[in-house]
Design a protein around this motif. Structure first.
Motif, short mmCIF file in Angstrom:
data_model
loop_
_atom_site.label_atom_id
_atom_site.label_comp_id
_atom_site.label_asym_id
_atom_site.label_seq_id
_atom_site.Cartn_x
_atom_site.Cartn_y
_atom_site.Cartn_z
N VAL A 255 -93.82 -36.94 -9.77
CA VAL A 255 -93.37 -35.87 -8.89
C VAL A 255 -94.54 -35.40 -8.04
O VAL A 255 -95.57 -34.96 -8.56
N ALA A 256 -94.39 -35.50 -6.73
CA ALA A 256 -95.43 -35.05 -5.81
C ALA A 256 -95.10 -33.70 -5.19
O ALA A 256 -96.00 -32.99 -4.73
N HIS A 257 -93.81 -33.34 -5.19
CA HIS A 257 -93.40 -32.09 -4.55
C HIS A 257 -92.04 -31.68 -5.11
O HIS A 257 -91.13 -32.51 -5.20
N MET A 258 -91.90 -30.42 -5.50
CA MET A 258 -90.61 -29.90 -5.94
C MET A 258 -90.50 -28.46 -5.45
O MET A 258 -91.30 -27.60 -5.83
N ASP A 259 -89.53 -28.20 -4.61
CA ASP A 259 -89.36 -26.89 -3.98
C ASP A 259 -87.91 -26.44 -4.17
O ASP A 259 -87.02 -26.87 -3.44
N HIS A 260 -87.69 -25.62 -5.19
CA HIS A 260 -86.40 -24.97 -5.39
C HIS A 260 -86.63 -23.48 -5.49
O HIS A 260 -87.59 -23.04 -6.14
N ARG A 261 -85.77 -22.69 -4.87
CA ARG A 261 -85.92 -21.24 -4.88
C ARG A 261 -84.67 -20.61 -5.49
O ARG A 261 -83.55 -21.06 -5.24
N ASP A 262 -84.89 -19.58 -6.30
CA ASP A 262 -83.80 -18.94 -7.01
C ASP A 262 -82.69 -18.52 -6.05
O ASP A 262 -82.96 -17.95 -4.98
N GLY A 263 -81.47 -18.81 -6.44
CA GLY A 263 -80.31 -18.47 -5.63
C GLY A 263 -79.82 -19.61 -4.76
O GLY A 263 -78.68 -19.58 -4.29
N GLU A 264 -80.68 -20.61 -4.52
CA GLU A 264 -80.27 -21.75 -3.70
C GLU A 264 -79.56 -22.80 -4.56
O GLU A 264 -79.80 -22.91 -5.75
N GLY A 265 -78.72 -23.60 -3.90
CA GLY A 265 -78.01 -24.65 -4.60
C GLY A 265 -78.61 -26.02 -4.41
O GLY A 265 -78.01 -27.02 -4.78
N HIS A 266 -79.80 -26.11 -3.80
CA HIS A 266 -80.41 -27.38 -3.48
C HIS A 266 -81.91 -27.32 -3.75
O HIS A 266 -82.44 -26.31 -4.17
N ALA A 267 -82.59 -28.44 -3.47
CA ALA A 267 -84.03 -28.51 -3.62
C ALA A 267 -84.58 -29.50 -2.58
O ALA A 267 -83.84 -30.30 -2.02
N PHE A 268 -85.88 -29.39 -2.38
CA PHE A 268 -86.63 -30.34 -1.54
C PHE A 268 -87.64 -31.00 -2.47
O PHE A 268 -88.51 -30.32 -3.03
N ALA A 269 -87.54 -32.31 -2.67
CA ALA A 269 -88.36 -32.96 -3.69
C ALA A 269 -88.87 -34.30 -3.18
O ALA A 269 -88.29 -34.92 -2.28
N ALA A 270 -89.98 -34.74 -3.78
CA ALA A 270 -90.52 -36.05 -3.45
C ALA A 270 -91.30 -36.60 -4.63
O ALA A 270 -91.97 -35.85 -5.36
N TRP A 271 -91.21 -37.90 -4.82
CA TRP A 271 -91.96 -38.64 -5.84
C TRP A 271 -92.84 -39.66 -5.12
O TRP A 271 -92.43 -40.29 -4.15
N GLY A 272 -94.07 -39.83 -5.62
CA GLY A 272 -94.98 -40.79 -5.03
C GLY A 272 -95.81 -41.46 -6.12
O GLY A 272 -95.63 -41.19 -7.31
#
Length: 274
Positions: A255-272
């Motif tokens: 996992v290089a990046h994981m961006d989830h914020r409380d209340g949201e139904g999605h995330a922005f993520a990346a693996w490298g």
């Protein structure tokens, strides 16, 4: 032998391209969140993007609704629905990669539809808008996350494993994989927010999904992703299934990046690469 050099996951809300260009704090923040994922994908220097997604009854119809489908043509047009600020265009596909993936799945008893000519909706167009500035050829792969009966989470995990194995026979190719969709999302149903075109019925489930992905606990995520859990999480919450397949394809990455914020139904993520 091909290398899977990056795996990413992003939401595909149709209004996001226009919002990201708006001269507002919210637009600038959204653009930054996509850019953080794009940085990982671009750094990996892939030569093709495999997009795992769910159609929204725009490419397919209830009369012809596949459980799985793989694009095996040379191009696809889109968007075939409304994506504000994104003009209709033709997307270059990689027929060789698509054909290899289709054959690999058939040999492992998945029997996907081969799409030799098709159009794409916002589920493909929005991720490409943010993550494909280099205009790499793409291969859309569709999983049915919309219409019951859906494939199980375990079957979608196995799909990811078979896709990964099928790519290993492509010497010299550098593959990036993009999962497209949300974890909890209500569109066109009674759980939409009063002043919005959507709702997030189970934000705690979205947080659980992001946490499981971040910790690499795919066993736990697959066990918890039941049909009942998907139904509770919203009318299009089956979009988690492409994420599960993509996470399996990221088995050799970190996992290089994981961006989830409380209340949201999605995330922005990346693996490298580790």
């Amino acid at each position: 032998m091909a290398d899977i050099v990056a795996v990413a996951g992003v939401p595909h809300t149709p209004g996001f391209p226009a919002l990201a260009r708006a001269d507002t704090a919210a637009g600038a923040e959204l653009a930054r969140r996509y850019a953080a994922v794009d940085e990982v994908v671009a750094r990996a220097d892939a030569d093709v993007l495999v997009v795992l997604t769910c159609d929204h009854i725009n490419t397919f119809t209830p009369d012809m609704w596949p459980t799985f489908a793989v694009a095996t043509g040379d191009s696809a047009s889109g968007p075939n629905d409304d994506v504000p600020g994104v003009s209709p265009t033709s997307y270059a596909l990689d027929r060789g990669v698509g054909t290899r993936l289709h054959r690999g799945l058939v040999r492992q008893d998945f029997d996907p539809v081969a799409l030799r000519s098709h159009s794409v909706d916002h589920s493909v167009v929005v991720p490409l808008h943010f993550l494909n500035a280099r205009r790499l050829p793409v291969v859309p792969v569709y999983l049915n996350g919309m219409v019951a009966p859906r494939p199980s989470a375990e079957r979608c995990r196995r799909l990811g494993r078979v896709l990964r194995n099928a790519l290993e026979d492509l010497p010299g190719r550098r593959i990036a994989v993009v999962a497209s969709g949300s974890f909890s999302l209500e569109v066109g149903g009674p759980r939409m927010l009063p002043d919005r075109l959507y709702g997030v019925p189970r934000p705690t489930w979205a947080r659980t999904v992001a946490d499981r992905l971040h910790r690499g606990d795919l066993d736990g995520l697959v066990a918890e992703t039941t049909e009942r859990r998907i139904e509770e999480a919203g009318t299009v919450a089956g979009e988690i299934l492409p994420w599960i397949a993509a996470a399996e394809m990221a088995a050799d990455l970190s996992v290089a990046h994981m961006d989830h914020r409380d209340g949201e139904g999605h995330a922005f993520a990346a693996w490298g690469p580790a």
